[in-house]
Scaffold this motif. Structure first.
Motif, PDB file in Angstrom:
ATOM      1  N   ARG A   1       0.818  -1.206   0.000  1.00 12.84           N
ATOM      2  CA  ARG A   1       0.000   0.000   0.000  1.00 12.84           C
ATOM      3  C   ARG A   1       0.852   1.255   0.000  1.00 12.84           C
ATOM      4  NH1 ARG A   1      -2.770  -1.666   3.874  1.00 12.84           N
ATOM      5  NH2 ARG A   1      -1.855  -0.454   5.565  1.00 12.84           N
ATOM      6  N   GLU A   2       1.912   1.242   0.805  1.00  9.46           N
ATOM      7  CA  GLU A   2       2.730   2.446   0.969  1.00  9.46           C
ATOM      8  C   GLU A   2       3.987   2.430   0.113  1.00  9.46           C
ATOM      9  OE1 GLU A   2       3.512   2.731   5.130  1.00  9.46           O
ATOM     10  OE2 GLU A   2       1.409   3.037   5.674  1.00  9.46           O
ATOM     11  N   ARG A   3       4.254   1.323  -0.574  1.00  9.22           N
ATOM     12  CA  ARG A   3       5.440   1.178  -1.417  1.00  9.22           C
ATOM     13  C   ARG A   3       6.726   1.391  -0.626  1.00  9.22           C
ATOM     14  NH1 ARG A   3       3.986  -1.498  -5.755  1.00  9.22           N
ATOM     15  NH2 ARG A   3       5.782  -0.686  -6.926  1.00  9.22           N
ATOM     16  N   VAL A   4       6.724   0.920   0.617  1.00 11.87           N
ATOM     17  CA  VAL A   4       7.883   1.045   1.498  1.00 11.87           C
ATOM     18  C   VAL A   4       8.203  -0.325   2.091  1.00 11.87           C
ATOM     19  CG1 VAL A   4       8.813   2.066   3.617  1.00 11.87           C
ATOM     20  CG2 VAL A   4       7.389   3.442   2.101  1.00 11.87           C
ATOM     21  N   LEU A   5       9.463  -0.704   2.038  1.00  8.47           N
ATOM     22  CA  LEU A   5       9.943  -1.940   2.650  1.00  8.47           C
ATOM     23  C   LEU A   5      10.766  -1.585   3.880  1.00  8.47           C
ATOM     24  CD1 LEU A   5      11.153  -3.671  -0.639  1.00  8.47           C
ATOM     25  CD2 LEU A   5       8.976  -4.056   0.540  1.00  8.47           C
ATOM     26  N   THR A   6      10.463  -2.231   4.994  1.00  3.78           N
ATOM     27  CA  THR A   6      11.132  -1.897   6.251  1.00  3.78           C
ATOM     28  C   THR A   6      12.143  -2.969   6.644  1.00  3.78           C
ATOM     29  OG1 THR A   6       9.209  -0.661   7.055  1.00  3.78           O
ATOM     30  CG2 THR A   6      10.807  -1.412   8.704  1.00  3.78           C
ATOM     31  N   VAL A   7      13.369  -2.542   6.856  1.00  2.64           N
ATOM     32  CA  VAL A   7      14.412  -3.397   7.412  1.00  2.64           C
ATOM     33  C   VAL A   7      14.485  -3.113   8.906  1.00  2.64           C
ATOM     34  CG1 VAL A   7      16.871  -3.950   7.437  1.00  2.64           C
ATOM     35  CG2 VAL A   7      15.727  -3.439   5.262  1.00  2.64           C
ATOM     36  N   GLY A   8      14.249  -4.111   9.721  1.00  2.00           N
ATOM     37  CA  GLY A   8      14.322  -3.948  11.169  1.00  2.00           C
ATOM     38  C   GLY A   8      15.705  -4.299  11.685  1.00  2.00           C
ATOM     39  N   VAL A   9      16.189  -3.518  12.638  1.00  2.00           N
ATOM     40  CA  VAL A   9      17.509  -3.746  13.228  1.00  2.00           C
ATOM     41  C   VAL A   9      17.345  -3.928  14.734  1.00  2.00           C
ATOM     42  CG1 VAL A   9      19.841  -2.861  13.530  1.00  2.00           C
ATOM     43  CG2 VAL A   9      18.572  -2.309  11.445  1.00  2.00           C
ATOM     44  N   ALA A  10      17.698  -5.106  15.228  1.00  2.00           N
ATOM     45  CA  ALA A  10      17.699  -5.361  16.666  1.00  2.00           C
ATOM     46  C   ALA A  10      19.120  -5.111  17.163  1.00  2.00           C
ATOM     47  CB  ALA A  10      17.265  -6.791  16.960  1.00  2.00           C
ATOM     48  N   VAL A  11      19.307  -4.032  17.911  1.00  2.00           N
ATOM     49  CA  VAL A  11      20.653  -3.576  18.250  1.00  2.00           C
ATOM     50  C   VAL A  11      20.716  -3.190  19.718  1.00  2.00           C
ATOM     51  CG1 VAL A  11      20.057  -1.246  17.422  1.00  2.00           C
ATOM     52  CG2 VAL A  11      22.468  -1.884  17.695  1.00  2.00           C
ATOM     53  N   ALA A  12      21.786  -3.555  20.393  1.00  2.00           N
ATOM     54  CA  ALA A  12      21.974  -3.181  21.794  1.00  2.00           C
ATOM     55  C   ALA A  12      22.396  -1.718  21.882  1.00  2.00           C
ATOM     56  CB  ALA A  12      23.036  -4.064  22.443  1.00  2.00           C
ATOM     57  N   ARG A  13      21.569  -0.901  22.502  1.00  2.00           N
ATOM     58  CA  ARG A  13      21.924   0.500  22.739  1.00  2.00           C
ATOM     59  C   ARG A  13      22.024   0.803  24.224  1.00  2.00           C
ATOM     60  NH1 ARG A  13      24.844   1.118  20.303  1.00  2.00           N
ATOM     61  NH2 ARG A  13      24.942   3.375  20.280  1.00  2.00           N
ATOM     62  N   SER A  14      21.748  -0.186  25.049  1.00  2.00           N
ATOM     63  CA  SER A  14      21.902  -0.055  26.496  1.00  2.00           C
ATOM     64  C   SER A  14      22.318  -1.409  27.047  1.00  2.00           C
ATOM     65  CB  SER A  14      20.581   0.410  27.137  1.00  2.00           C
ATOM     66  OG  SER A  14      19.544  -0.530  26.894  1.00  2.00           O
ATOM     67  N   GLY A  15      22.865  -1.394  28.254  1.00  6.03           N
ATOM     68  CA  GLY A  15      23.299  -2.640  28.869  1.00  6.03           C
ATOM     69  C   GLY A  15      24.717  -3.023  28.488  1.00  6.03           C
TER      70      GLY A  15
ATOM     71  N   ARG B   1       5.496  -6.338  14.475  1.00  3.87           N
ATOM     72  CA  ARG B   1       4.082  -5.966  14.620  1.00  3.87           C
ATOM     73  C   ARG B   1       3.841  -4.469  14.433  1.00  3.87           C
ATOM     74  NH1 ARG B   1       1.515  -9.643  19.532  1.00  3.87           N
ATOM     75  NH2 ARG B   1       2.084 -11.690  18.665  1.00  3.87           N
ATOM     76  N   GLN B   2       4.716  -3.658  14.983  1.00  2.00           N
ATOM     77  CA  GLN B   2       4.501  -2.209  14.899  1.00  2.00           C
ATOM     78  C   GLN B   2       5.080  -1.597  13.638  1.00  2.00           C
ATOM     79  OE1 GLN B   2       5.956  -0.327  18.488  1.00  2.00           O
ATOM     80  NE2 GLN B   2       4.860  -1.737  19.837  1.00  2.00           N
ATOM     81  N   GLU B   3       6.221  -2.102  13.203  1.00  2.00           N
ATOM     82  CA  GLU B   3       6.922  -1.485  12.071  1.00  2.00           C
ATOM     83  C   GLU B   3       6.787  -2.271  10.766  1.00  2.00           C
ATOM     84  OE1 GLU B   3       7.982   1.390  12.366  1.00  2.00           O
ATOM     85  OE2 GLU B   3       8.178   1.664  14.531  1.00  2.00           O
ATOM     86  N   ASN B   4       6.165  -3.460  10.835  1.00  3.60           N
ATOM     87  CA  ASN B   4       5.957  -4.279   9.639  1.00  3.60           C
ATOM     88  C   ASN B   4       7.276  -4.602   8.934  1.00  3.60           C
ATOM     89  OD1 ASN B   4       4.199  -5.692   7.876  1.00  3.60           O
ATOM     90  ND2 ASN B   4       4.329  -4.042   6.381  1.00  3.60           N
ATOM     91  N   ALA B   5       8.321  -4.914   9.710  1.00  6.25           N
ATOM     92  CA  ALA B   5       9.618  -5.257   9.123  1.00  6.25           C
ATOM     93  C   ALA B   5       9.486  -6.516   8.277  1.00  6.25           C
ATOM     94  CB  ALA B   5      10.660  -5.462  10.215  1.00  6.25           C
TER      95      ALA B   5
END
Length: 401
Positions: free
Chosen positions: A8-22, A75-79
């Motif tokens: 619908r939006e013509r956008v593909l999302t790449v999700g990155v799981a990255v440690a930014r704390s800890g 779920r939220q970002e549709n990666a």
């Protein structure tokens, strides 16, 4: 059924799981840097009229945080694909969460046998959604044996002391078929293996005494920096010092002299060299060389370039390649299939999922390095043996005590 958001939006999302704390935040630094640098370039490289956006979530350096990060990305970002560079507990948690959610996952910085067999796959039953590139425990053994055999006076039957813990690192190192030990023995080395210690260690006297009794001058390990420091301190107290220590864990991070002037635990330690500024690698996205990336990182951050930087760059390169070569870039199953047939030159070298060694895995070649006092930084990773990295020059000789 309605159109997906990507269509619908013509956008593909790449999700990155990255440690930014800890505790793994320093491992997240190179991935965050690669994300910041490549996200704008990926936006214009989408396939067939699609744009690409890159979205990240903090794993908080924990397995629970990793699972929650994947859930939010999916779920939220549709990666349509998730990438990660993580640690012993976090990386499997990200991959397992993606496997359960039915979303392609690409990861690195974890010996492939631990990733593959340790998560329950076997040669005939691979994963459906999760893909990985890294070196193997067998590669580590070969590189370390190359270093051991450069110690003056050492022979094929020189005893090598094994400082291994009771966790995944030590357990897989000892594995009789798929671990480090059988390859080292096949090279002719006699391993001295005391009972594994519980991590974090409070004393390593049993190992030190066993090594003394066996006449050990070379020690190998997969210890944390803290436990390695404890071993070196207690060994010195007993009037002994190994001629060479090799270690495969936490050695991606440059050591630095402490405020008290004490030597860091990594000083003089031999380790894996999988990416440095002299590696003959170039990015498939922007054409940047390893030397240029290292220089850019140091000028931008004011910090010494880290080995995982090359892996982080390659993660996003492979994700982009999979999207552009998938039959349907909006379909997660199609993207997973594209990962499985990927063969591409990246900032981490040639990554080829069509060759194995098992399904879902591509390998990264290793060289042998040693942390030695440097000219640009307190310590620099010197290439001692080129290993299986074609075109990699040696930049120094092994220094032993």
């Amino acid at each position: 059924m309605g159109e997906s958001r990507a269509v619908r939006e013509r956008v593909l999302t790449v999700g990155v799981a990255v440690a930014r704390s800890g505790r793994l935040a320093s491992l997240g630094d190179p991935l965050q840097f690669a994300l910041d640098r490549l996200a704008p370039k990926l936006a214009g490289r989408g396939p067939r009229g699609y744009s690409v956006r890159v979205v990240s979530r903090d794993t908080r350096s924990s397995a629970r945080g990793a699972r929650e990060a994947v859930e939010e990305l999916v779920r939220q970002e549709n990666a349509v694909i998730v990438v990660t560079l993580a640690g012993t507990e976090v990386l499997p948690a990200v991959a397992d969460a993606c496997e359960a959610a039915g979303v392609p996952c690409l990861s690195s910085a974890f010996p492939w046998q631990v990733y593959y067999y340790g998560r329950g796959a076997d040669d005939d039953r691979p994963f459906d959604w999760t893909y990985h590139f890294c070196w193997g425990l067998d590669d580590i053994a070969d590189v370390f044996a190359d270093l051991w055999e450069r110690v003056d006076g050492s022979g094929p039957h020189q005893p090598v002391g094994c400082l291994w813990n009771d966790g995944p690192q030590g357990r897989w190192s000892r594995h009789p078929e798929r671990g480090f030990a059988p390859v080292a023995r096949a090279r002719g080395h006699r391993l001295v293996e005391p009972e594994p210690y519980r991590e974090p260690a409070t004393t390593l006297d049993a190992h030190i005494n066993a090594f003394r009794d066996a006449g050990v001058d070379i020690v190998t390990s997969a210890a944390t920096g803290r436990d390695l420091a404890l071993f070196r301190a207690q060994t010195a107290e007993k009037g002994r010092r190994p001629r060479l220590i090799t270690c495969s864990r936490w050695l991606a991070y440059p050591p630095s002299v402490t405020r008290s002037g004490e030597l860091p635990p990594q000083a003089g330690v031999g380790t894996l060299a999988y990416w440095t500024r002299v590696h003959p690698y170039r990015s498939s996205i922007d054409g940047m060389t390893a030397a240029e990336l290292a220089e850019t990182y140091e000028q931008t951050t004011g910090r010494q370039a880290l080995q995982p930087l090359g892996l982080a760059y390659a993660l996003l390169e492979v994700a982009s390649h999979a999207l552009t070569t998938a039959d349907d870039p909006t379909d997660r199953r199609s993207i997973a299939a594209a990962l499985g047939r990927t063969r591409v030159h990246t900032m981490a070298g040639l990554l080829d999922w069509t060759r194995g060694p098992v399904p879902n895995i591509a390998t990264v070649p290793l060289a042998g390095g040693q942390w030695q006092p440097g000219t640009r930084h307190d310590y620099e990773l010197v290439i001692v043996t080129p290993g299986r990295v074609g075109g990699l020059p040696a930049t120094g000789d092994l220094v032993t005590t």
